[in-house]
Design a protein around this motif. Structure first.
Motif, PDB file in Angstrom:
ATOM      1  N   GLU A 178       0.839  -1.209   0.000  1.00  0.00           N
ATOM      2  CA  GLU A 178       0.000   0.000   0.000  1.00  0.00           C
ATOM      3  C   GLU A 178       0.873   1.257   0.000  1.00  0.00           C
ATOM      4  O   GLU A 178       0.612   2.218  -0.734  1.00  0.00           O
ATOM      5  CB  GLU A 178      -0.894  -0.035   1.249  1.00  0.00           C
ATOM      6  CG  GLU A 178      -1.784   1.168   1.468  1.00  0.00           C
ATOM      7  CD  GLU A 178      -2.467   1.083   2.837  1.00  0.00           C
ATOM      8  OE1 GLU A 178      -2.653  -0.037   3.366  1.00  0.00           O
ATOM      9  OE2 GLU A 178      -2.806   2.142   3.386  1.00  0.00           O
ATOM     10  N   GLY A 179       1.920   1.246   0.812  1.00  0.00           N
ATOM     11  CA  GLY A 179       2.839   2.378   0.834  1.00  0.00           C
ATOM     12  C   GLY A 179       3.510   2.602  -0.506  1.00  0.00           C
ATOM     13  O   GLY A 179       3.661   3.744  -0.965  1.00  0.00           O
ATOM     14  N   TRP A 180       3.896   1.528  -1.159  1.00  0.00           N
ATOM     15  CA  TRP A 180       4.525   1.649  -2.473  1.00  0.00           C
ATOM     16  C   TRP A 180       3.545   2.164  -3.525  1.00  0.00           C
ATOM     17  O   TRP A 180       3.928   2.920  -4.420  1.00  0.00           O
ATOM     18  CB  TRP A 180       5.089   0.303  -2.906  1.00  0.00           C
ATOM     19  CG  TRP A 180       6.453   0.032  -2.350  1.00  0.00           C
ATOM     20  CD1 TRP A 180       6.764  -0.758  -1.294  1.00  0.00           C
ATOM     21  CD2 TRP A 180       7.687   0.581  -2.819  1.00  0.00           C
ATOM     22  NE1 TRP A 180       8.114  -0.735  -1.078  1.00  0.00           N
ATOM     23  CE2 TRP A 180       8.703   0.074  -2.000  1.00  0.00           C
ATOM     24  CE3 TRP A 180       8.018   1.459  -3.850  1.00  0.00           C
ATOM     25  CZ2 TRP A 180      10.043   0.408  -2.177  1.00  0.00           C
ATOM     26  CZ3 TRP A 180       9.352   1.788  -4.037  1.00  0.00           C
ATOM     27  CH2 TRP A 180      10.336   1.264  -3.203  1.00  0.00           C
ATOM     28  N   LEU A 181       2.289   1.764  -3.408  1.00  0.00           N
ATOM     29  CA  LEU A 181       1.296   2.252  -4.372  1.00  0.00           C
ATOM     30  C   LEU A 181       1.089   3.763  -4.193  1.00  0.00           C
ATOM     31  O   LEU A 181       0.992   4.510  -5.180  1.00  0.00           O
ATOM     32  CB  LEU A 181      -0.024   1.496  -4.219  1.00  0.00           C
ATOM     33  CG  LEU A 181      -0.971   1.596  -5.410  1.00  0.00           C
ATOM     34  CD1 LEU A 181      -0.447   0.816  -6.606  1.00  0.00           C
ATOM     35  CD2 LEU A 181      -2.360   1.084  -5.036  1.00  0.00           C
ATOM     36  N   ALA A 182       1.038   4.208  -2.938  1.00  0.00           N
ATOM     37  CA  ALA A 182       0.919   5.644  -2.673  1.00  0.00           C
ATOM     38  C   ALA A 182       2.145   6.385  -3.212  1.00  0.00           C
ATOM     39  O   ALA A 182       2.032   7.495  -3.761  1.00  0.00           O
ATOM     40  CB  ALA A 182       0.764   5.889  -1.174  1.00  0.00           C
ATOM     41  N   TRP A 183       3.309   5.774  -3.061  1.00  0.00           N
ATOM     42  CA  TRP A 183       4.530   6.377  -3.584  1.00  0.00           C
ATOM     43  C   TRP A 183       4.448   6.518  -5.104  1.00  0.00           C
ATOM     44  O   TRP A 183       4.770   7.563  -5.669  1.00  0.00           O
ATOM     45  CB  TRP A 183       5.738   5.527  -3.185  1.00  0.00           C
ATOM     46  CG  TRP A 183       6.997   5.939  -3.862  1.00  0.00           C
ATOM     47  CD1 TRP A 183       7.835   6.957  -3.483  1.00  0.00           C
ATOM     48  CD2 TRP A 183       7.547   5.369  -5.063  1.00  0.00           C
ATOM     49  NE1 TRP A 183       8.872   7.055  -4.379  1.00  0.00           N
ATOM     50  CE2 TRP A 183       8.728   6.104  -5.351  1.00  0.00           C
ATOM     51  CE3 TRP A 183       7.167   4.325  -5.895  1.00  0.00           C
ATOM     52  CZ2 TRP A 183       9.522   5.805  -6.463  1.00  0.00           C
ATOM     53  CZ3 TRP A 183       7.954   4.029  -7.002  1.00  0.00           C
ATOM     54  CH2 TRP A 183       9.118   4.773  -7.265  1.00  0.00           C
ATOM     55  N   ARG A 184       4.013   5.475  -5.779  1.00  0.00           N
ATOM     56  CA  ARG A 184       3.913   5.526  -7.238  1.00  0.00           C
ATOM     57  C   ARG A 184       2.890   6.573  -7.677  1.00  0.00           C
ATOM     58  O   ARG A 184       3.127   7.340  -8.610  1.00  0.00           O
ATOM     59  CB  ARG A 184       3.541   4.132  -7.780  1.00  0.00           C
ATOM     60  CG  ARG A 184       3.180   4.065  -9.257  1.00  0.00           C
ATOM     61  CD  ARG A 184       4.128   4.833 -10.148  1.00  0.00           C
ATOM     62  NE  ARG A 184       5.477   4.287 -10.168  1.00  0.00           N
ATOM     63  CZ  ARG A 184       6.543   4.962 -10.647  1.00  0.00           C
ATOM     64  NH1 ARG A 184       6.405   6.193 -11.122  1.00  0.00           N
ATOM     65  NH2 ARG A 184       7.735   4.404 -10.624  1.00  0.00           N
TER      66      ARG A 184
END
Ligand SMILES: [Ca+2]
Length: 225
Positions: A178-184
């Protein structure tokens, strides 16, 4: 935001020994906190499912994503397509865009989605050993609506590791994904509010078969313009 450094380990040597071809997807696992979420006249389940059946024994991952304001399924996928450009197998979300009087009865439907994935077959020779994968759900017109969220879709995300070989496959770490998706999303020029609202689906770290649970119970909001 936690980022598991384990993903930085490159298993290049192991990948060469890999057997090509997809392995079984994450087996159905057991939700600790399956419930129905309410927002205005809308209702949706706070996990997605491995089949069209609402049961805590057949969930895939916690719902941890809301794309709101002016979302459609295709619009969200287009905006993540520069990295999440592959697909996986389908899972199922459960919802109603208008539960009707008193919030009971009315309009519940299933949606299936294969989602977007960063690598089609992680662990296959010459492929990364891990992929990030999200799935998003809406009803027949590919978007849901209420006054609070505007046009929205909701979804889940997780890691797939060694899915196609290299070592023992596992799936999960949804909080990290989820954190990586927000980052992207942010890197692509849009705004996100990480861990914005409780979705009542906290899952402490634990391993259940190939399912590696970890979720803080707070979903991330993604603005769609
Ligand atoms: Ca979260």
């Amino acid at each position: 935001m936690r980022r598991a450094h384990v993903f930085l380990v490159i298993a290049a040597a192991a990948a060469l020994l890999a057997v090509v071809g997809p392995r079984p997807k994450a087996e159905a696992a057991t939700a600790r906190n399956l419930t129905l979420l309410y927002i205005d006249e809308d209702r949706f389940r706070n996990y997605d499912f491995t089949d069209r059946a609402v049961t805590p024994y057949g969930v895939d991952w916690p719902i941890a994503l809301v794309f709101g304001n002016n979302a459609t399924i295709d619009r969200v996928k287009a905006r993540l397509g520069n990295e999440y450009d592959q697909t996986g197998g389908p899972m199922y979300g459960r919802m109603t865009d208008n539960a009707g009087s008193g919030g009971v009865g009315g309009g519940y439907v299933w949606d299936d989605d294969s989602g977007g994935k960063t690598t089609k077959c992680p662990g296959a020779p010459f492929q990364p050993d891990s992929a990030r994968h999200y799935r998003i759900y809406a009803d027949g017109d590919d978007r849901l609506y209420n006054l609070a969220w505007g046009y929205y879709v909701f979804g889940s995300t997780h890691w797939d590791r060694w899915e196609c070989g290299g070592d023992t496959a596992w799936f999960g770490w949804s909080e990290n994904a989820e954190g990586w998706l927000a980052w992207r999303w942010s890197t692509n020029g849009y705004s996100a509010a990480e861990d914005w609202a409780s979705f009542y689906n906290w899952e402490p770290y634990r391993v259940e078969g190939t399912h590696v649970w970890e979720n803080d119970g707070y979903a991330t909001w993604f603005w769609v313009f």
